[in-house]
Design a protein around this motif. Structure first.
Motif, mmCIF file in Angstrom:
data_model
loop_
_atom_site.group_PDB
_atom_site.id
_atom_site.type_symbol
_atom_site.label_atom_id
_atom_site.label_comp_id
_atom_site.label_asym_id
_atom_site.label_seq_id
_atom_site.Cartn_x
_atom_site.Cartn_y
_atom_site.Cartn_z
ATOM 1 N N LEU A 242 37.601 38.948 30.810
ATOM 2 C CA LEU A 242 38.915 38.487 30.352
ATOM 3 C C LEU A 242 38.829 38.176 28.863
ATOM 4 O O LEU A 242 37.782 37.735 28.388
ATOM 5 N N TYR A 243 39.932 38.385 28.145
ATOM 6 C CA TYR A 243 39.922 38.118 26.708
ATOM 7 C C TYR A 243 39.991 36.605 26.495
ATOM 8 O O TYR A 243 41.004 35.965 26.785
ATOM 9 N N ASN B 230 46.555 37.987 28.716
ATOM 10 C CA ASN B 230 45.585 38.946 29.225
ATOM 11 C C ASN B 230 46.266 40.036 30.032
ATOM 12 O O ASN B 230 45.924 41.217 29.918
ATOM 13 N N ARG C 182 44.726 42.190 36.090
ATOM 14 C CA ARG C 182 44.942 42.856 34.799
ATOM 15 C C ARG C 182 44.880 44.378 34.945
ATOM 16 O O ARG C 182 45.576 45.109 34.226
#
Lengths: 253, 261
Positions: A98-99, A107, A160
């Motif tokens: 995950l960012y 995200n 995502r």
């Protein structure tokens, strides 16, 4: 096996080799994935399971061999064609990836906004909420990845990828480092994803419970080559010593 | 499989150096190729400019102010010996505008911004966030690298001129404590000897330094390996390499500027 032949082949891996320097990881790997099925790839750490799905998604190139995904030869695609193909592939990373600097909402929005132009704010919000509901984590929408548990991070990572409605899902060690109850929830989620989003999946794992619960067919990577993909029960009924050893060490009843 | 077995031509270290130079050059070329490709990440560039500016502002303000003040204090006795104390504002201004401001700004930014870019991208690399972008059909080079290099190239010159202004304010404080002068008179004296070429060369220097900081930081971070150890190494190498290159560029740009004087 009869049913498999009537389905569309979405991934074909044929005679694929991959080495890193002197380290020969894949030595003529063959695997096929048909639409609507989950194939589990088992194997000990360092046998090249993750390398295989990185080759499928074009993150790594094979030294030689055929890699066809949705009818397109991955090694022969240029960057633009590869990007187009990747819209149909969801990749769930082992550590979720995950960012860190973005909230859960950001995200999830990130691939959507960058790949589909002219979406209204309402459409983006709807898509984000829909996938978050699919993974049962709508309440985390404003949280940062650092505030999530390991299981939640895995689910958001899967969400995502789902936001782009992929045809193929590649799961890299989806249950690694999770407690048995959370593992079970992730296994259930992968089955739900298959039914709800009509995806075909390759699931990389060394967790036999995960393999048993999610795999329509299971193949094992031994010495850089696959055993024939078959049902979980068939695979562990074989007398191959290393397969039996793998089974015994997993303490499955 | 034989094609992967590459014996060393000279030695592991020297081969590694040449491979590193080649990879660095490829990265440099890729930057210019991606610079003009779609999409142009304008929003992200603005966000990075804001972040970089904000990150360094306080440190540059303090360092610039102290440098201006100390330089004035140290120059006064020598000028007094020659009875040339009135030249102090001009001397300080020439030193600050021509050399000190761009150099201080870039060295501080190399430490603060360069290491931050190296560590951030390095951490994204080892935690597979860059791979995640790539498999999401987003071009990570364009989004992460190009934006940061453009941002440092824009921001460092602005910070350099800000640093020059703050340093001159530090100098003015010292001058006003020792002599009877006012701000306008000080700045009139200070800019008497400053030419258009001085401002231009300071601008060119700052642009080069900013580009170097962004390029080196991004290269080190984007190509980080070996987990968290690699992140630390990327940040450290980003600082050391960019500082070295900044001094090297200083020599060349001063030499070239002197040809025009």
């Amino acid at each position: 096996m009869q049913e498999k032949n009537t389905k569309e082949r979405v991934i074909q891996i044929k005679d694929v080799y991959k080495s890193f320097g002197d380290l020969h990881i894949l030595k003529g790997v063959n695997l096929e994935l048909f639409s609507g099925e989950n194939v589990v790839v088992l194997g000990r750490s360092g046998t090249g399971k993750s390398v295989l799905i990185k080759i499928i998604s074009g993150l790594l190139m094979p030294d030689r061999g055929i890699v066809n995904v949705l009818g397109r030869s991955v090694p022969d695609l240029n960057r633009k064609q590869l990007s187009e193909l990747r819209l149909d592939i969801g990749f769930s990373f082992q550590n979720s990836a995950l960012y860190d600097s973005m909230t859960v909402r950001e995200n999830l929005e990130f691939p959507l906004i960058r790949n589909i132009k002219n979406l209204s704010r309402q459409e983006i919000n709807n898509s984000v909420e829909k996938v978050l509901e699919s993974v049962g984590l709508i309440q985390t929408i404003h949280q940062m990845p650092s505030e999530l548990s390991g299981g939640q991070r895995k689910r958001i990572g899967i969400a995502r990828t789902l936001i782009m409605n992929p045809k193929i899902m590649l799961y890299d060690e989806p249950t690694a480092g999770l407690d048995p109850i959370t593992c079970n929830e992730i296994n259930q989620l992968m089955n739900d994803v298959k039914d709800e989003y009509n995806t075909s999946s390759i699931i990389i794992t060394h967790d036999l419970t995960c393999a048993k619960d999610t795999g329509d067919r299971v193949a094992m990577l031994l010495d850089g080559k696959f055993t024939e993909a078959m049902t979980f029960e068939q695979l562990f009924a074989t007398q191959e010593e290393r397969i039996q050893e793998f089974y015994e060490y997993n303490f499955i009843q | 499989m034989q094609q992967n077995e590459r014996p060393y031509v000279i030695s592991k270290r020297i081969d590694g150096l040449f491979i590193g130079l080649k990879n660095g050059f490829d990265f440099f070329i890729r930057f210019f190729r991606e610079l003009f490709s779609n999409p142009f990440e304008f929003k992200e560039i603005v966000r990075q400019c804001y972040r970089i500016g904000l990150q360094s502002l306080l440190l540059i303000s303090m360092t610039g102010f102290i440098t201006g003040m100390v330089f004035t204090k140290q120059s006064r006795p020598s000028l007094l010996d020659f009875g040339a104390e009135s030249w102090l504002p001009s001397l300080v201004a020439i030193a600050i505008v021509r050399a000190l401001a761009p150099l201080i700004t870039s060295l501080i930014s190399a430490g603060k911004v360069g290491s931050s870019i190296g560590a951030e991208l390095g951490s994204m690399r080892v935690t597979e966030q860059i791979d995640a972008m790539e498999v999401s059909a987003v071009n990570p080079f364009s989004f992460l690298v190009v934006t940061r290099i453009i941002a440092t190239t824009i921001t460092i010159p602005i910070l350099s001129f800000y640093c020059a202004f703050v340093a001159l304010m530090g100098s003015f404080l010292d001058v006003s404590l020792n002599e009877n002068t006012n701000l306008i008179a000080f700045f009139e004296d200070a800019f008497e000897q400053i030419t258009f070429l001085d401002i231009n060369s300071a601008l060119v220097k700052a642009i080069f330094y900013g580009f170097t900081i962004g390029m080196v930081g991004a290269y080190q971070g984007y190509n980080a390996t070996n987990g968290t150890q690699g992140v630390g190494k990327a940040a450290n190498t980003a600082v050391v390499t960019s500082m070295f290159l900044i001094f090297l560029e200083e020599v060349f740009i001063v030499q070239i500027t002197n040809w025009f004087r």
